[in-house]
Each structure stands twice: as structure tokens, then as C-alpha cells.
Design a protein around this motif. Structure first.
Motif, PDB file in Angstrom:
ATOM      1  N   ARG A  12       1.177  -0.897  -0.241  1.00 18.48           N
ATOM      2  CA  ARG A  12      -0.043  -0.338   0.155  1.00 18.48           C
ATOM      3  C   ARG A  12       1.233   1.160  -0.215  1.00 18.48           C
ATOM      4  NH1 ARG A  12      -4.872  -1.016   4.089  1.00 18.48           N
ATOM      5  NH2 ARG A  12      -4.742   1.294   3.917  1.00 18.48           N
ATOM      6  N   ASP A  13       0.900   2.195  -0.243  1.00 23.12           N
ATOM      7  CA  ASP A  13       1.183   3.328  -0.299  1.00 23.12           C
ATOM      8  C   ASP A  13       0.984   4.719   1.280  1.00 23.12           C
ATOM      9  OD1 ASP A  13       2.185   5.811  -0.690  1.00 23.12           O
ATOM     10  OD2 ASP A  13       0.552   6.800  -2.248  1.00 23.12           O
ATOM     11  N   PHE A  14       1.870   4.266   2.062  1.00 25.66           N
ATOM     12  CA  PHE A  14       2.409   4.051   2.897  1.00 25.66           C
ATOM     13  C   PHE A  14       2.419   6.249   3.368  1.00 25.66           C
ATOM     14  CE2 PHE A  14       4.950   6.670   6.613  1.00 25.66           C
ATOM     15  CZ  PHE A  14       4.257   5.370   7.954  1.00 25.66           C
ATOM     16  N   THR A  15       2.482   6.960   2.409  1.00 22.92           N
ATOM     17  CA  THR A  15       2.417   8.089   1.899  1.00 22.92           C
ATOM     18  C   THR A  15       1.075   8.634   1.745  1.00 22.92           C
ATOM     19  OG1 THR A  15       2.806   7.891   0.061  1.00 22.92           O
ATOM     20  CG2 THR A  15       4.901   8.191   1.033  1.00 22.92           C
ATOM     21  N   ALA A  16      -0.043   8.020   1.694  1.00 20.65           N
ATOM     22  CA  ALA A  16      -0.809   8.067   1.590  1.00 20.65           C
ATOM     23  C   ALA A  16      -1.987   9.071   2.779  1.00 20.65           C
ATOM     24  CB  ALA A  16      -2.504   7.598   0.346  1.00 20.65           C
ATOM     25  N   ARG A  17      -1.060   7.992   3.470  1.00 17.40           N
ATOM     26  CA  ARG A  17      -1.739   8.827   4.992  1.00 17.40           C
ATOM     27  C   ARG A  17      -1.415  10.313   5.685  1.00 17.40           C
ATOM     28  NH1 ARG A  17      -3.351   4.307   8.301  1.00 17.40           N
ATOM     29  NH2 ARG A  17      -2.801   2.465   8.033  1.00 17.40           N
ATOM     30  N   SER A  18      -2.396  10.865   6.610  1.00 16.89           N
ATOM     31  CA  SER A  18      -1.872  12.228   7.264  1.00 16.89           C
ATOM     32  C   SER A  18      -0.706  11.867   7.538  1.00 16.89           C
ATOM     33  CB  SER A  18      -2.933  11.882   7.990  1.00 16.89           C
ATOM     34  OG  SER A  18      -2.651  11.898   8.683  1.00 16.89           O
ATOM     35  N   THR A  19      -0.007  13.256   7.244  1.00 20.31           N
ATOM     36  CA  THR A  19       1.676  13.023   8.156  1.00 20.31           C
ATOM     37  C   THR A  19       1.899  13.199   8.936  1.00 20.31           C
ATOM     38  OG1 THR A  19       1.996  14.899   5.827  1.00 20.31           O
ATOM     39  CG2 THR A  19       3.036  15.376   8.441  1.00 20.31           C
ATOM     40  N   GLU A  20       0.577  13.792   9.949  1.00 14.00           N
ATOM     41  CA  GLU A  20       0.265  13.162  11.397  1.00 14.00           C
ATOM     42  C   GLU A  20       0.341  11.308  12.115  1.00 14.00           C
ATOM     43  OE1 GLU A  20      -3.440  13.546  14.946  1.00 14.00           O
ATOM     44  OE2 GLU A  20      -2.104  15.352  13.997  1.00 14.00           O
ATOM     45  N   GLN A  22       1.560   9.082   9.606  1.00 20.66           N
ATOM     46  CA  GLN A  22       2.996   8.603   8.939  1.00 20.66           C
ATOM     47  C   GLN A  22       3.361   8.849  10.621  1.00 20.66           C
ATOM     48  OE1 GLN A  22       4.596   9.986   5.625  1.00 20.66           O
ATOM     49  NE2 GLN A  22       2.683  10.430   4.835  1.00 20.66           N
ATOM     50  N   LYS A  23       3.557   9.980  11.120  1.00 21.22           N
ATOM     51  CA  LYS A  23       4.856  10.514  12.670  1.00 21.22           C
ATOM     52  C   LYS A  23       4.365   9.533  13.378  1.00 21.22           C
ATOM     53  CE  LYS A  23       5.936  14.479  15.602  1.00 21.22           C
ATOM     54  NZ  LYS A  23       5.684  15.586  15.779  1.00 21.22           N
ATOM     55  N   ASP A  24       3.110   8.994  13.926  1.00 23.89           N
ATOM     56  CA  ASP A  24       2.538   8.336  15.235  1.00 23.89           C
ATOM     57  C   ASP A  24       3.530   7.102  14.620  1.00 23.89           C
ATOM     58  OD1 ASP A  24       1.717  10.551  15.945  1.00 23.89           O
ATOM     59  OD2 ASP A  24      -0.559  10.086  15.553  1.00 23.89           O
ATOM     60  N   PHE A  25       2.856   6.184  13.908  1.00 23.67           N
ATOM     61  CA  PHE A  25       3.261   5.185  12.957  1.00 23.67           C
ATOM     62  C   PHE A  25       5.135   4.706  12.856  1.00 23.67           C
ATOM     63  CE2 PHE A  25      -0.817   4.761  10.609  1.00 23.67           C
ATOM     64  CZ  PHE A  25      -2.084   3.917  12.017  1.00 23.67           C
ATOM     65  N   LEU A  26       5.354   6.497  12.821  1.00 25.83           N
ATOM     66  CA  LEU A  26       7.338   6.092  12.515  1.00 25.83           C
ATOM     67  C   LEU A  26       7.777   5.881  13.787  1.00 25.83           C
ATOM     68  CD1 LEU A  26       7.777   7.561   9.129  1.00 25.83           C
ATOM     69  CD2 LEU A  26       7.808   4.714   9.370  1.00 25.83           C
ATOM     70  N   SER A  27       7.327   6.713  14.573  1.00 25.42           N
ATOM     71  CA  SER A  27       7.432   6.891  15.888  1.00 25.42           C
ATOM     72  C   SER A  27       7.301   5.842  17.163  1.00 25.42           C
ATOM     73  CB  SER A  27       7.685   8.596  16.536  1.00 25.42           C
ATOM     74  OG  SER A  27       6.154   8.602  17.128  1.00 25.42           O
ATOM     75  N   GLN A  28       5.829   4.806  17.067  1.00 27.69           N
ATOM     76  CA  GLN A  28       5.191   4.721  17.640  1.00 27.69           C
ATOM     77  C   GLN A  28       5.642   2.839  17.266  1.00 27.69           C
ATOM     78  OE1 GLN A  28       1.405   5.368  18.622  1.00 27.69           O
ATOM     79  NE2 GLN A  28       1.771   7.856  19.091  1.00 27.69           N
ATOM     80  N   THR A  29       6.636   2.458  18.073  1.00 23.94           N
ATOM     81  CA  THR A  29       7.608   1.292  17.326  1.00 23.94           C
ATOM     82  C   THR A  29       7.691   0.288  18.436  1.00 23.94           C
ATOM     83  OG1 THR A  29       9.644   2.133  16.964  1.00 23.94           O
ATOM     84  CG2 THR A  29       8.065   2.233  15.349  1.00 23.94           C
TER      85      THR A  29
END
Length: 75
Positions: A12-20, A22-29
Motif C-alpha cells: 500500500r502507499d504509506f505516504t497516502a496517510r496524513s503526515t500526523e 505517518q509520524k505516529d506510526f514511525l515513532s510508536q514502534t
């Protein structure tokens, strides 16, 4: 466990998600190598299968594969 190994995944296109989002998913790992939470993820790739949606990337600290499963809630 073998079901997940045999599942058909579609990118899927991860960049289709909102910036907010994306930021949450990339930091909450969670990194299974470092055994720590919220270290961050780089090079995200989003996938879906019949039963789930997830993001794979690399741990910011150690570079090992990190997987975040996404639970999409009905609004």
C-alpha cells in the motif's frame, strides 16, 4: 504461524496517510532486537493481506526489521 508466512501481501502507499498519522506510526514502534519501545522506524513500507494491515521498516537504533500492525477502527 505458517498462515502468516503463506499470506499474500499487497503493498500500500504509506505516504497516502496524513503526515500526523505517518509520524505516529514511525515513532510508536517496538524493536524485537533492542527490546525497547518507541525507538523509531525508517524506510517504511505498508502492506495489507486478507486479515491485516502492517508497516515494515528498520529500527532507527539497530537497523533490524521492525513491524507495526495497524488496527483500523470504524469511525
Amino acid at each position: 504461524m505458517s498462515d502468516r508466512l503463506e499470506e499474500t501481501k499487497i503493498e500500500r502507499d504509506f505516504t497516502a496517510r496524513s503526515t500526523e498519522e505517518q509520524k505516529d506510526f514511525l515513532s510508536q514502534t517496538w524493536c524485537n532486537q533492542c527490546m525497547e519501545v518507541d525507538l523509531g522506524m525508517t524506510n517504511p513500507r505498508e502492506y495489507e493481506s486478507k486479515d491485516r494491515v502492517w508497516i515494515e521498516g528498520e529500527c532507527v537504533r539497530c537497523g533490524h526489521l521492525t513491524v507495526t500492525e495497524i488496527v483500523e477502527e470504524d469511525e
